[in-house]
Design a protein around this motif. Structure first.
Motif, PDB file in Angstrom:
ATOM      1  N   GLY A   6       1.881   8.734  -0.218  1.00  0.00           N
ATOM      2  CA  GLY A   6       2.867   8.018  -1.053  1.00  0.00           C
ATOM      3  C   GLY A   6       2.505   6.560  -1.253  1.00  0.00           C
ATOM      4  N   THR A   7       1.540   6.073  -0.469  1.00  0.00           N
ATOM      5  CA  THR A   7       1.322   4.610  -0.538  1.00  0.00           C
ATOM      6  C   THR A   7      -0.147   4.294  -0.751  1.00  0.00           C
ATOM      7  N   LYS A   8      -0.923   5.305  -1.258  1.00  0.00           N
ATOM      8  CA  LYS A   8      -2.368   5.079  -1.174  1.00  0.00           C
ATOM      9  C   LYS A   8      -2.812   3.872  -1.994  1.00  0.00           C
ATOM     10  N   GLU A   9      -2.037   3.479  -2.994  1.00  0.00           N
ATOM     11  CA  GLU A   9      -2.566   2.318  -3.722  1.00  0.00           C
ATOM     12  C   GLU A   9      -2.286   1.030  -2.940  1.00  0.00           C
ATOM     13  N   ARG A  10      -1.417   1.102  -1.922  1.00  0.00           N
ATOM     14  CA  ARG A  10      -1.115  -0.166  -1.225  1.00  0.00           C
ATOM     15  C   ARG A  10      -1.714  -0.213   0.172  1.00  0.00           C
ATOM     16  N   CYS A  11      -2.257   0.921   0.619  1.00  0.00           N
ATOM     17  CA  CYS A  11      -2.791   0.835   1.984  1.00  0.00           C
ATOM     18  C   CYS A  11      -4.108   1.577   2.072  1.00  0.00           C
TER      19      CYS A  11
END
Ligand code: UDX
Length: 479
Positions: free
Chosen positions: A361-366
């Motif tokens: 769910g957060t791969k673009e931010r982490c």
């Protein structure tokens, strides 16, 4: 490798034997020291245990040029520690097994013809301050020893005040004591340390006779057994404590930040840069794990100072609950983060299927990787904060990079380091003993965007300048 033919000229040459404890936090600084010594013309033999020897072998032409070579002593680590034992018993067992299986091999190294034939006899030993047998054996064969401490001067001084803490009844901690009560009786540290800031082994001691006290007494006694003490630090950092310690101990030398010195003098073999930094491939990297360089591409795509870099060193572990609190705190902060997460870092990891779902769910931010080239990450323009356990090498590395820190110490010297980061050096925040998502979010926001962020950044930048300035005049290669 051709024999060193100038045996006559080398007979009086200095030959240093460096005895290193087999842990990343000790190998990193002591290998830098070995490189600096060999580069300045001193014959240097770096001794570690077999388990990590192959990772540190370097190409022979580099050896010839730099007079740096490696030897190993038998490795007690493969014995495997009994999981039920607590840390102090494991540590004492490790020291005992190192003493029993390495002492003879080490004595042979000190005296062996093989080394003396090719190189001058060993004229001095630099021993890791937690390798008690290394200091004792060198003394037995009459070779002078310098003691190297891989941890900070401030934590060493806190450990050295053990007797005073016991006499004052500060330890063992009484039931329901006030952990925020300031501790008295520490020359040069008055008003700085609370009970909760005392180094890990002191906090963990349950009685004046228990194993942790034995370990501390051992470390303290080694300090006075050497001809001098070497710290990986710099005077501007410890200008209050070092003069006080000098009146109690053998001469003290600060030779750090060592990782910066090796860069400063550009002590790297062009071949090292070409070679894959893969352990065992004749690299000279001190990293005992394979570094994931793919994260650099991810970092290159992030805005300046927008990323929180997260790493807790090579020893610290955390529970699944703690991990989950850190994860949600980082996510809720809204900031990007790069987490170097060792495969063995989270206890109860098998139930951690949440990570994949979270990560999706957060791969673009982490970005999550196992192990990075930390110095390169800390120097990257995208990194705006380092969430760390404040191990001494990581603390020095982030100081030099001028990035502010958030410290969540795990044990030992880290607990003193984090207090100095927040209260003395003022280059970060101390999250000690607190692990909830709201605190994580609050502290990340404070360092990354709050009104305090600018002050922390400029304070961190000033510290980086101090470190670089002092490094400039540090190492005289004329010898
Ligand atoms: C240990 C003790 O835990 C620490 O308290 C003591 O000060 C030194 O010995 P460690 O816990 O491994 O050290 O932490 P640290 O001192 O920070 O050393 C970790 C090293 O690993 C650093 O040099 C860091 O650059 C390196 N590292 C860490 C990497 O290269 N890649 C990573 O992903 C994480």
């Amino acid at each position: 490798m051709e024999k060193n033919t100038s045996s006559s000229s080398s007979s009086s040459a200095a030959h240093v034997l460096i005895m290193c404890f087999p842990g990343q936090g000790h190998v990193t600084p002591m290998l830098s020291l070995a490189k600096l010594l060999s580069f300045s013309g001193v014959f240097t033999t770096f001794v570690n245990t077999e388990s990590i020897h192959h990772r540190l072998s370097i190409s022979s032409d580099l050896t010839d040029r730099r007079r740096l070579r490696f030897r190993a002593v038998p490795d007690p680590l493969t014995g495997g520690a009994n999981e039920e034992l607590d840390f102090s018993s494991k540590f004492i067992n490790l020291q005992e097994s190192m003493r029993s299986c390495s002492t003879e091999a080490y004595k042979k190294l000190l005296l062996t013809e093989e080394l003396a034939g090719e190189w001058p006899p060993v004229t001095c030993v630099i021993a890791d301050g937690i390798l008690d047998y290394a200091i004792e054996v060198a003394g037995e064969v009459g070779i002078p020893t310098l003691v190297f401490r891989a941890s900070s001067p401030c934590s060493t001084w806190a450990y050295a005040s053990l007797r005073s803490f016991i006499d004052q009844g500060i330890i063992p901690f009484p039931e329901k004591c006030d952990m925020d009560e300031l501790v008295k009786g520490m020359e040069g540290m008055e008003g700085i340390l609370r009970r909760r800031d005392l180094p890990g082994f002191i906090r963990m001691a349950k009685s004046p006779e228990d194993n942790y006290i034995k370990i501390i007494n051992g470390m303290n006694s080694q300090l006075i057994n050497g001809k001098a003490i070497i710290f990986n630090s710099f005077n501007a950092l410890d200008h209050t404590i070092l003069p006080i310690m000098s009146s109690y101990y053998p001469p003290i030398f600060t030779v750090g930040p060592l990782h910066l010195l090796t860069k400063f003098y550009n002590i790297s073999n062009e071949k090292e840069q070409e070679q894959e930094q893969e352990p065992g491939k004749n690299s000279c990297s001190s990293s005992l794990r394979q570094e994931d360089r793919a994260c650099k591409t991810w970092l290159d795509n992030q805005p300046d100072k927008s990323v929180v870099y997260v790493s807790f060193g090579t020893v610290a572990v955390m529970s699944l609950e703690q991990f989950t609190e850190f994860w949600h705190g980082l996510i809720n902060s809204g900031h990007r983060f790069l987490w170097a997460m060792r495969e063995d870092m989270v206890k109860g990891k098998e139930e951690m299927e949440v990570t994949k779902e979270m990560e999706e769910g957060t791969k673009e931010r982490c970005c999550i990787v196992e192990w990075v080239a930390q110095e390169e990450v800390l120097a990257h323009r995208a990194v705006g904060c380092f969430l760390t356990h404040s191990g001494w090498n990581s603390t020095l590395e982030v100081m030099v990079s001028g990035v502010p820190m958030i410290c969540f110490p795990y044990f030992s010297d880290q607990i003193v380091n984090s207090r100095f980061v927040s209260e003395v050096w003022r280059i970060g925040l101390d999250m000690k003993d607190t692990c909830d998502r709201n605190t994580v979010e609050r502290m990340v926001r404070e360092v990354m965007e709050g009104e305090n962020a600018l002050e922390l950044r400029s304070s961190a930048a000033r510290m980086a300048d101090l470190a670089r300035k002092e490094c400039g005049g540090k190492w005289d290669f004329s010898c």
